[in-house]
Scaffold this motif. Structure first.
Motif, PDB file in Angstrom:
ATOM      1  N   LEU A 158       0.670  -0.839   0.262  1.00  0.00           N
ATOM      2  CA  LEU A 158       0.119  -0.047   0.352  1.00  0.00           C
ATOM      3  C   LEU A 158       0.846   1.382   0.190  1.00  0.00           C
ATOM      4  N   ALA A 159       1.667   1.331   1.031  1.00  0.00           N
ATOM      5  CA  ALA A 159       3.085   2.266   0.777  1.00  0.00           C
ATOM      6  C   ALA A 159       3.267   2.838  -0.532  1.00  0.00           C
ATOM      7  N   TYR A 160       4.312   1.754  -1.247  1.00  0.00           N
ATOM      8  CA  TYR A 160       4.404   1.930  -2.691  1.00  0.00           C
ATOM      9  C   TYR A 160       2.733   2.293  -4.114  1.00  0.00           C
ATOM     10  N   GLY A 161       1.795   1.926  -3.378  1.00  0.00           N
ATOM     11  CA  GLY A 161       0.475   2.695  -3.652  1.00  0.00           C
ATOM     12  C   GLY A 161      -0.210   1.433  -4.406  1.00  0.00           C
ATOM     13  N   ILE A 162       0.633   0.068  -4.760  1.00  0.00           N
ATOM     14  CA  ILE A 162       0.392  -0.731  -5.935  1.00  0.00           C
ATOM     15  C   ILE A 162      -0.757  -1.570  -5.153  1.00  0.00           C
ATOM     16  N   GLY A 163      -1.922  -0.672  -5.861  1.00  0.00           N
ATOM     17  CA  GLY A 163      -2.856  -1.802  -5.834  1.00  0.00           C
ATOM     18  C   GLY A 163      -4.109  -0.219  -5.554  1.00  0.00           C
ATOM     19  N   LEU A 164      -3.695   0.363  -5.227  1.00  0.00           N
ATOM     20  CA  LEU A 164      -4.290   1.675  -4.902  1.00  0.00           C
ATOM     21  C   LEU A 164      -5.376   2.195  -5.838  1.00  0.00           C
ATOM     22  N   THR A 165      -5.324   1.577  -7.677  1.00  0.00           N
ATOM     23  CA  THR A 165      -5.293   2.246  -8.499  1.00  0.00           C
ATOM     24  C   THR A 165      -5.768   0.763  -9.343  1.00  0.00           C
ATOM     25  N   GLY A 166      -7.166   0.699  -9.776  1.00  0.00           N
ATOM     26  CA  GLY A 166      -7.456  -0.546 -10.143  1.00  0.00           C
ATOM     27  C   GLY A 166      -6.551  -1.100 -11.581  1.00  0.00           C
ATOM     28  N   ASP A 167      -5.811  -1.434 -11.608  1.00  0.00           N
ATOM     29  CA  ASP A 167      -5.011  -1.307 -12.644  1.00  0.00           C
ATOM     30  C   ASP A 167      -4.275  -2.970 -12.890  1.00  0.00           C
ATOM     31  N   GLU A 168      -3.700  -3.194 -13.569  1.00  0.00           N
ATOM     32  CA  GLU A 168      -3.547  -4.915 -13.764  1.00  0.00           C
ATOM     33  C   GLU A 168      -3.294  -5.737 -12.664  1.00  0.00           C
ATOM     34  N   GLY A 169      -3.210  -6.626 -12.312  1.00  0.00           N
ATOM     35  CA  GLY A 169      -3.368  -7.312 -11.656  1.00  0.00           C
ATOM     36  C   GLY A 169      -1.604  -7.307 -11.574  1.00  0.00           C
ATOM     37  N   LYS A 170      -0.536  -7.895 -10.934  1.00  0.00           N
ATOM     38  CA  LYS A 170       0.366  -7.889  -9.819  1.00  0.00           C
ATOM     39  C   LYS A 170       0.853  -8.480  -9.274  1.00  0.00           C
TER      40      LYS A 170
ATOM     41  N   PHE B  83      -5.776  -7.508  -1.942  1.00  0.00           N
ATOM     42  CA  PHE B  83      -4.600  -7.397  -2.328  1.00  0.00           C
ATOM     43  C   PHE B  83      -4.907  -9.823  -1.607  1.00  0.00           C
ATOM     44  N   GLU B  84      -3.947  -9.839  -2.252  1.00  0.00           N
ATOM     45  CA  GLU B  84      -4.223 -11.282  -2.126  1.00  0.00           C
ATOM     46  C   GLU B  84      -2.314 -12.319  -1.856  1.00  0.00           C
ATOM     47  N   VAL B  85      -2.350 -12.340  -0.727  1.00  0.00           N
ATOM     48  CA  VAL B  85      -1.547 -13.474  -0.255  1.00  0.00           C
ATOM     49  C   VAL B  85      -1.478 -14.563  -0.785  1.00  0.00           C
ATOM     50  N   LEU B  86      -0.391 -15.430  -1.695  1.00  0.00           N
ATOM     51  CA  LEU B  86      -0.836 -16.858  -1.867  1.00  0.00           C
ATOM     52  C   LEU B  86       0.386 -17.469  -1.527  1.00  0.00           C
ATOM     53  N   ALA B  87       1.578 -16.575  -1.320  1.00  0.00           N
ATOM     54  CA  ALA B  87       2.293 -17.502  -0.360  1.00  0.00           C
ATOM     55  C   ALA B  87       3.174 -16.605   0.700  1.00  0.00           C
ATOM     56  N   THR B  88       3.624 -17.545   2.077  1.00  0.00           N
ATOM     57  CA  THR B  88       4.343 -16.837   2.815  1.00  0.00           C
ATOM     58  C   THR B  88       5.955 -17.629   3.671  1.00  0.00           C
ATOM     59  N   ASN B  89       7.246 -17.082   3.196  1.00  0.00           N
ATOM     60  CA  ASN B  89       8.083 -17.821   4.167  1.00  0.00           C
ATOM     61  C   ASN B  89       8.884 -17.221   5.334  1.00  0.00           C
ATOM     62  N   GLY B  90       9.470 -17.197   5.372  1.00  0.00           N
ATOM     63  CA  GLY B  90      10.641 -17.020   6.459  1.00  0.00           C
ATOM     64  C   GLY B  90      11.577 -17.273   7.311  1.00  0.00           C
ATOM     65  N   ASP B  91      12.452 -16.849   7.911  1.00  0.00           N
ATOM     66  CA  ASP B  91      13.008 -17.323   9.472  1.00  0.00           C
ATOM     67  C   ASP B  91      12.577 -16.614  10.076  1.00  0.00           C
ATOM     68  N   THR B  92      12.273 -16.629  11.647  1.00  0.00           N
ATOM     69  CA  THR B  92      11.881 -15.991  13.004  1.00  0.00           C
ATOM     70  C   THR B  92      13.215 -15.784  13.856  1.00  0.00           C
ATOM     71  N   TYR B  93      14.153 -15.988  13.378  1.00  0.00           N
ATOM     72  CA  TYR B  93      15.337 -15.590  13.719  1.00  0.00           C
ATOM     73  C   TYR B  93      16.740 -15.480  13.234  1.00  0.00           C
ATOM     74  N   LEU B  94      16.307 -14.659  12.042  1.00  0.00           N
ATOM     75  CA  LEU B  94      17.630 -14.065  11.165  1.00  0.00           C
ATOM     76  C   LEU B  94      17.214 -13.070  10.440  1.00  0.00           C
TER      77      LEU B  94
END
Ligand code: AMP
Length: 616
Positions: free
Chosen positions: A190-202, A226-237
């Motif tokens: 949202l901060a980058y304005g991605i999705g705020l305008t009704g543009d093409e899917g990204k 805003f649809e989260v397709l997947a998440t991953n990560g490391d909680t201690y890195l």
């Protein structure tokens, strides 16, 4: 002086109030709001810095938050609390690994949510977080010269229901109206304005490397959804590990051992200073005094890069895993957003750019501030100042209930979009069953014992009916905050019970990550266990039905057939005892085949009985 606004239509004075977004971080927190003049988000600064350390110092007379608290970390570690976010929604047992790394004391409350002991008083992580949030609210009110009540708070995408609920409660306790809890990657977009305008899917990847944690989230953003397709990560890195790598280089070079806490702190702070300097220069040097001796601590960019390369590679492996989970390829990712102070490290940025080679990498905004700024935009939307937009997120782990044989039956699969509502019908397994125990679990394994229990309740007062007749409809509703509401309704009688999952048990961050890994590692064994459990349940039910048959329709059986049936039942019981799935299935078939003739006779008997009562 407080600002007032006047309703031009009625001429009355409207109550003015600002809405804010808060990035409640593990190490640092930030507050943002929308500038009324240009409608753009900005972070509120305190002492010319937008970052407020998420730390608390319990002094004799008052509780201090932020930099004042950090300053006490060396002198009064037992009264200085940090990393509260890691304790949210957790029990003592969940935190066994973390416990050794904390300066303060946490209380063994068994399965209850953990408490922190400070100067003979106990505090819950919710209370501790609320002190931080209260302080942030005061800062915002002072800087905005306005009342602040409405807030959007961000949480990591992998936060479970308990952790989200705990964050919401902390906001309430701080005296704020929590408009919504949103995912950090959603806020960054949202901060980058991605999705705020009704543009093409990204398709967007949000790469978030902070001080202590790493998260990668893949989003599909279209028409403000805003649809989260997947998440991953490391909680201690995170960046702290970069600092440690530098400390290790110097400790080895000068054989620095058994340092006092304050000397360790000096070394760590110098390492962080070096790391930050190496984001814009190629070498660093400083003379520091450690245990009375002056040391020239120096490091070159290449040395830093060599030391941190394995850590960055780990983050890229997480990116690869997320792409796999989302069933995408790297080339599908069109934009990358860099979040977290550690993305300023040149090797981090260049590695991410190389990996997502076909994507545009967004790093124009301050990586520390993007999440709070996005939260402010969302708060603005929810306050009705912008065209309302739907925020879709995703559930990181499957949600379901326990069915006969200890099996996990999934209602909402992992990576399902939220908000969502899913229904499924169940029935009873025993005649005359009037209570039904409903156990709700979260996880990917086939047997519930391997998953995480969220809660349980009993649907009481089902009218006595033969097994299989009651129709129990289970509804799982996950709201936009990720809070789960479970409803069980017996459709024939209308008996209904609703429960919101109350966080009783926590889960370690490691566990969340490991749960997915374990489901893959144990897939074959899990399938075998499910197969055995299903065969056993079916066999048990056949024995139950056959015994009932013998009791109720004994006259249809002669001595010989009853003996055959009993022998075949014994064989099934033996096969169950031997846990031999194939044998259970073939013995069940054998009994089924033999008793079919009698079942037919019963049907005839019942039809005759029914006809007798009717006058044709
Ligand atoms: P965050 O948790 O997002 O506030 O990130 C904090 C982390 O970013 C800490 O490990 C900082 O040392 C690191 N960091 C802040 N500024 C820089 C910089 N200029 N270069 C490299 N790392 C930085």
């Amino acid at each position: 002086m407080a600002k007032i606004s006047i309703d031009l239509n009625s001429g009355t004075v409207a109550k003015s109030e600002a809405v804010i977004g808060i990035d409640l971080g593990t190490t640092n927190s930030l507050i943002a709001t929308i500038n009324n003049a240009d409608r753009l988000p900005y972070c509120i600064t305190n002492d010319s810095d937008s970052i407020v350390p998420s730390a608390l110092y319990f002094g004799k007379d008052a509780i201090h938050v932020g930099k004042k608290a950090i300053a006490q970390l060396v002198n009064e570690p037992e009264n200085t609390i940090y990393s509260v976010k890691r304790l949210m929604g957790k029990s003592y047992t969940d935190l066994q690994d973390l416990n050794h790394n904390l300066n303060y004391q946490i209380i063994d409350n068994q399965d209850q949510l953990v408490k922190v002991k400070i100067a003979n008083k106990q505090y819950s992580p919710i209370e501790l977080s609320s002190y931080i949030l209260k302080d942030l609210k005061i800062i915002a009110e002072q800087k905005l010269n306005n009342r602040v009540n409405k807030v959007v708070i961000t949480v990591p995408a992998y936060f479970n229901d308990s952790q989200r609920q705990a964050t919401r409660d902390a906001g309430k306790l701080a005296g704020m109206d929590v408009l919504r809890i949103i995912n950090e990657p959603t806020a960054a977009s949202l901060a980058y304005g991605i999705g705020l305008t009704g543009d093409e899917g990204k398709t967007v990847a949000v790469y978030d490397l902070g001080g202590g944690t790493f998260d990668i989230s893949l989003l599909y953003i279209q028409n403000g959804i805003f649809e989260v397709l997947a998440t991953n990560g490391d909680t201690y890195l995170g960046g702290d590990d970069f600092d440690k790598a530098i400390v290790d280089i110097w400790s080895k070079q000068y054989d620095l051992k058994n340092l006092t806490a304050s000397n360790r702190q000096i070394l760590r702070l110098t390492a962080e200073e070096a790391k930050k300097a190496l984001s814009t220069t190629t070498s660093f040097q400083k003379v520091v005094s450690i245990q009375g001796t002056n040391f020239t601590l120096s490091i070159r960019l290449e040395q830093l890069n060599d030391a941190i390369k394995p850590l960055i590679d780990k983050t890229m492996q997480s990116c690869q895993n997320a792409i796999y989970d989302a069933e995408l390829s790297v080339a599908d990712v069109q934009e990358v957003i860099l979040v977290g102070g550690s993305t300023r490290t040149p090797l981090v940025k260049s590695t991410v750019e190389k990996f997502f080679s076909s994507a545009k990498v967004n790093d124009d905004l301050n990586p520390d501030e993007v999440v709070a700024m996005g939260a402010a935009i969302e708060a603005d939307i929810l306050a009705g100042n912008r065209k309302d937009m739907l925020l879709l997120d995703v559930t990181p782990l499957s949600l379901g209930i326990e069915t006969l044989g200890g099996l996990m039956d999934v209602l909402i699969p992992r990576n399902n979009k939220i908000p969502t509502k899913l229904r499924k019908e169940y029935t009873t397994s025993v005649d005359g069953q009037i209570n039904l125990a409903i156990n709700v679990y979260q996880g990917e394994r086939e047997m519930v014992t391997d998953n995480r229990k969220l809660g349980e309740f009993i649907l009481q007062g089902i009218p006595a009916m033969p097994a299989g007749l009651p129709k129990v409809e289970m509804t799982f509703m996950l709201n936009a905050d990720g809070i789960l509401q479970v409803t069980a309704e017996e459709k024939r009688s209308g008996i209904k019970q609703e429960v919101q999952m109350k966080p009783q048990y926590g889960i370690s961050d490691e566990e969340i990550k490991n749960m997915l890994q374990e489901s893959i590692t144990n897939a074959q064994e899990d399938m075998d266990r499910r197969g055995l459990a299903e065969a056993t349940t079916e066999a048990d039910q056949l024995i139950y039905a056959t015994e009932k048959f013998i009791r109720e329709n004994g006259e249809l059986l002669n001595q010989e057939s009853e003996t055959v049936i009993r022998q075949r039942m014994d064989k099934i019981k033996e096969a169950i005892g031997a846990k031999d799935k194939n044998l259970i299935v073939s013995m069940t078939d054998e009994l089924n085949n033999y008793s079919r003739q009698f079942a037919e006779k019963v049907m005839d008997k019942q039809i005759n009985k029914a006809l007798k009562g009717k006058k044709i």
